[in-house]
Design a protein around this motif. Sequence first.
Motif, PDB file in Angstrom:
ATOM      1  N   VAL A 192       6.414  39.398  53.189  1.00  0.00           N
ATOM      2  CA  VAL A 192       5.550  40.407  52.584  1.00  0.00           C
ATOM      3  C   VAL A 192       6.048  41.780  53.013  1.00  0.00           C
ATOM      4  CG1 VAL A 192       3.180  41.289  52.472  1.00  0.00           C
ATOM      5  CG2 VAL A 192       3.593  38.832  52.640  1.00  0.00           C
ATOM      6  N   VAL A 193       6.148  42.704  52.053  1.00  0.00           N
ATOM      7  CA  VAL A 193       6.594  44.063  52.360  1.00  0.00           C
ATOM      8  C   VAL A 193       5.563  44.715  53.278  1.00  0.00           C
ATOM      9  CG1 VAL A 193       7.106  46.342  51.419  1.00  0.00           C
ATOM     10  CG2 VAL A 193       7.874  44.284  50.206  1.00  0.00           C
ATOM     11  N   GLU A 194       6.034  45.186  54.420  1.00  0.00           N
ATOM     12  CA  GLU A 194       5.168  45.822  55.410  1.00  0.00           C
ATOM     13  C   GLU A 194       5.230  47.348  55.309  1.00  0.00           C
ATOM     14  OE1 GLU A 194       5.926  45.529  59.852  1.00  0.00           O
ATOM     15  OE2 GLU A 194       4.389  44.016  59.508  1.00  0.00           O
ATOM     16  N   SER A 195       6.419  47.883  54.977  1.00  0.00           N
ATOM     17  CA  SER A 195       6.546  49.335  54.833  1.00  0.00           C
ATOM     18  C   SER A 195       7.744  49.675  53.960  1.00  0.00           C
ATOM     19  CB  SER A 195       6.685  50.015  56.201  1.00  0.00           C
ATOM     20  OG  SER A 195       7.918  49.669  56.793  1.00  0.00           O
ATOM     21  N   VAL A 249      13.124  49.196  53.461  1.00  0.00           N
ATOM     22  CA  VAL A 249      12.006  48.286  53.227  1.00  0.00           C
ATOM     23  C   VAL A 249      11.938  47.316  54.404  1.00  0.00           C
ATOM     24  CG1 VAL A 249      11.054  46.533  51.680  1.00  0.00           C
ATOM     25  CG2 VAL A 249      12.342  48.466  50.733  1.00  0.00           C
ATOM     26  N   THR A 250      10.783  47.257  55.049  1.00  0.00           N
ATOM     27  CA  THR A 250      10.561  46.319  56.152  1.00  0.00           C
ATOM     28  C   THR A 250       9.696  45.181  55.637  1.00  0.00           C
ATOM     29  OG1 THR A 250      10.669  48.120  57.767  1.00  0.00           O
ATOM     30  CG2 THR A 250       9.649  46.062  58.500  1.00  0.00           C
ATOM     31  N   LYS A 255      16.254  52.531  45.086  1.00  0.00           N
ATOM     32  CA  LYS A 255      15.016  52.937  44.426  1.00  0.00           C
ATOM     33  C   LYS A 255      13.829  52.269  45.116  1.00  0.00           C
ATOM     34  CE  LYS A 255      17.130  51.650  40.521  1.00  0.00           C
ATOM     35  NZ  LYS A 255      17.182  51.036  39.230  1.00  0.00           N
ATOM     36  N   PRO A 256      12.669  52.918  45.076  1.00  0.00           N
ATOM     37  CA  PRO A 256      11.469  52.306  45.668  1.00  0.00           C
ATOM     38  C   PRO A 256      10.894  51.248  44.731  1.00  0.00           C
ATOM     39  CG  PRO A 256      10.916  54.432  44.753  1.00  0.00           C
ATOM     40  CD  PRO A 256      12.404  54.259  44.572  1.00  0.00           C
ATOM     41  N   GLU A 257      11.552  50.084  44.680  1.00  0.00           N
ATOM     42  CA  GLU A 257      11.175  49.031  43.738  1.00  0.00           C
ATOM     43  C   GLU A 257       9.961  48.227  44.189  1.00  0.00           C
ATOM     44  OE1 GLU A 257      14.580  46.629  42.617  1.00  0.00           O
ATOM     45  OE2 GLU A 257      15.893  48.301  43.135  1.00  0.00           O
ATOM     46  N   PHE A 258       9.630  48.277  45.479  1.00  0.00           N
ATOM     47  CA  PHE A 258       8.551  47.456  46.011  1.00  0.00           C
ATOM     48  C   PHE A 258       7.534  48.334  46.705  1.00  0.00           C
ATOM     49  CE2 PHE A 258      12.396  44.912  45.832  1.00  0.00           C
ATOM     50  CZ  PHE A 258      11.963  43.831  45.083  1.00  0.00           C
ATOM     51  N   LYS A 259       6.320  47.802  46.833  1.00  0.00           N
ATOM     52  CA  LYS A 259       5.276  48.520  47.553  1.00  0.00           C
ATOM     53  C   LYS A 259       4.702  47.606  48.637  1.00  0.00           C
ATOM     54  CE  LYS A 259       1.600  47.581  44.184  1.00  0.00           C
ATOM     55  NZ  LYS A 259       2.185  46.419  43.599  1.00  0.00           N
ATOM     56  N   ASP A 265       3.664  43.551  48.618  1.00  0.00           N
ATOM     57  CA  ASP A 265       4.384  42.712  47.662  1.00  0.00           C
ATOM     58  C   ASP A 265       4.986  41.496  48.353  1.00  0.00           C
ATOM     59  OD1 ASP A 265       3.857  44.443  45.563  1.00  0.00           O
ATOM     60  OD2 ASP A 265       5.889  45.279  45.482  1.00  0.00           O
ATOM     61  N   ASN A 266       4.907  40.337  47.709  1.00  0.00           N
ATOM     62  CA  ASN A 266       5.580  39.131  48.187  1.00  0.00           C
ATOM     63  C   ASN A 266       7.003  39.157  47.658  1.00  0.00           C
ATOM     64  OD1 ASN A 266       3.394  37.784  49.552  1.00  0.00           O
ATOM     65  ND2 ASN A 266       2.493  37.502  47.539  1.00  0.00           N
ATOM     66  N   VAL A 267       7.976  38.952  48.557  1.00  0.00           N
ATOM     67  CA  VAL A 267       9.383  39.069  48.175  1.00  0.00           C
ATOM     68  C   VAL A 267      10.222  37.949  48.776  1.00  0.00           C
ATOM     69  CG1 VAL A 267       9.293  41.587  47.916  1.00  0.00           C
ATOM     70  CG2 VAL A 267       9.874  40.605  50.141  1.00  0.00           C
ATOM     71  N   LEU A 268      11.437  37.824  48.230  1.00  0.00           N
ATOM     72  CA  LEU A 268      12.433  36.902  48.746  1.00  0.00           C
ATOM     73  C   LEU A 268      13.621  37.714  49.221  1.00  0.00           C
ATOM     74  CD1 LEU A 268      13.900  34.153  49.126  1.00  0.00           C
ATOM     75  CD2 LEU A 268      14.601  34.360  46.722  1.00  0.00           C
ATOM     76  N   LEU A 269      14.046  37.508  50.470  1.00  0.00           N
ATOM     77  CA  LEU A 269      15.264  38.122  51.003  1.00  0.00           C
ATOM     78  C   LEU A 269      16.391  37.122  50.795  1.00  0.00           C
ATOM     79  CD1 LEU A 269      13.800  39.460  54.370  1.00  0.00           C
ATOM     80  CD2 LEU A 269      14.074  40.689  52.205  1.00  0.00           C
ATOM     81  N   THR A 270      17.485  37.557  50.169  1.00  0.00           N
ATOM     82  CA  THR A 270      18.573  36.639  49.848  1.00  0.00           C
ATOM     83  C   THR A 270      19.679  36.687  50.901  1.00  0.00           C
ATOM     84  OG1 THR A 270      19.889  38.221  48.587  1.00  0.00           O
ATOM     85  CG2 THR A 270      18.131  37.044  47.398  1.00  0.00           C
ATOM     86  N   ASN A 271      20.586  35.694  50.829  1.00  0.00           N
ATOM     87  CA  ASN A 271      21.765  35.675  51.701  1.00  0.00           C
ATOM     88  C   ASN A 271      22.642  36.896  51.481  1.00  0.00           C
ATOM     89  OD1 ASN A 271      21.274  33.232  53.007  1.00  0.00           O
ATOM     90  ND2 ASN A 271      22.188  32.056  51.351  1.00  0.00           N
ATOM     91  N   ALA A 272      22.640  37.430  50.262  1.00  0.00           N
ATOM     92  CA  ALA A 272      23.474  38.587  49.918  1.00  0.00           C
ATOM     93  C   ALA A 272      22.877  39.903  50.379  1.00  0.00           C
ATOM     94  CB  ALA A 272      23.708  38.619  48.417  1.00  0.00           C
ATOM     95  N   GLY A 273      21.673  39.872  50.947  1.00  0.00           N
ATOM     96  CA  GLY A 273      21.041  41.091  51.437  1.00  0.00           C
ATOM     97  C   GLY A 273      20.146  41.769  50.428  1.00  0.00           C
ATOM     98  N   ASP A 274      19.861  41.096  49.315  1.00  0.00           N
ATOM     99  CA  ASP A 274      18.993  41.665  48.288  1.00  0.00           C
ATOM    100  C   ASP A 274      17.542  41.317  48.554  1.00  0.00           C
ATOM    101  OD1 ASP A 274      21.196  42.643  46.778  1.00  0.00           O
ATOM    102  OD2 ASP A 274      21.473  40.647  45.917  1.00  0.00           O
ATOM    103  N   ILE A 275      16.653  42.071  47.867  1.00  0.00           N
ATOM    104  CA  ILE A 275      15.218  41.756  47.870  1.00  0.00           C
ATOM    105  C   ILE A 275      14.831  41.469  46.435  1.00  0.00           C
ATOM    106  CG2 ILE A 275      12.899  42.587  48.365  1.00  0.00           C
ATOM    107  CD1 ILE A 275      14.056  44.515  50.379  1.00  0.00           C
ATOM    108  N   LEU A 276      14.186  40.340  46.220  1.00  0.00           N
ATOM    109  CA  LEU A 276      13.746  39.935  44.892  1.00  0.00           C
ATOM    110  C   LEU A 276      12.226  39.728  44.903  1.00  0.00           C
ATOM    111  CD1 LEU A 276      16.479  37.253  44.155  1.00  0.00           C
ATOM    112  CD2 LEU A 276      16.472  39.647  43.430  1.00  0.00           C
TER     113      LEU A 276
END
Length: 111
Positions: free
Chosen positions: A37-40, A75-76, A91-95, A98-109
Amino acid sequence: MKTLAALLLALGTTAVLADEPAVAPVKSSEMRPGYGVVESVTEVQVVSRERSAAAGGSASSRQEAKPEGKPMYRVTVRLPDGSRQQRDLDKPEFKVGDNVLLTNAGDILPD
């Protein structure tokens, strides 16, 4: 100044009253995949650790006074085990929340 800050908070708007903090890029060795979950979300200047003289870098008083960096959003994300992961985005894509997935490639989905 207090009135302006109170007004912005009342409107639900965040403003950067000072320059963004200069931070080093998140090391890939510190990145682990997982859900969370996005904390900040914090606006920062991502600055490379050192400028190489071989790459044309030189230490000038201007560079020492204010590090040059790329504006990003740090994004923490809090993972279920209580640990935190950070990623830097263009870009500030998340707030927060938000529930997110951190990938092996370093992305946030989005999750």
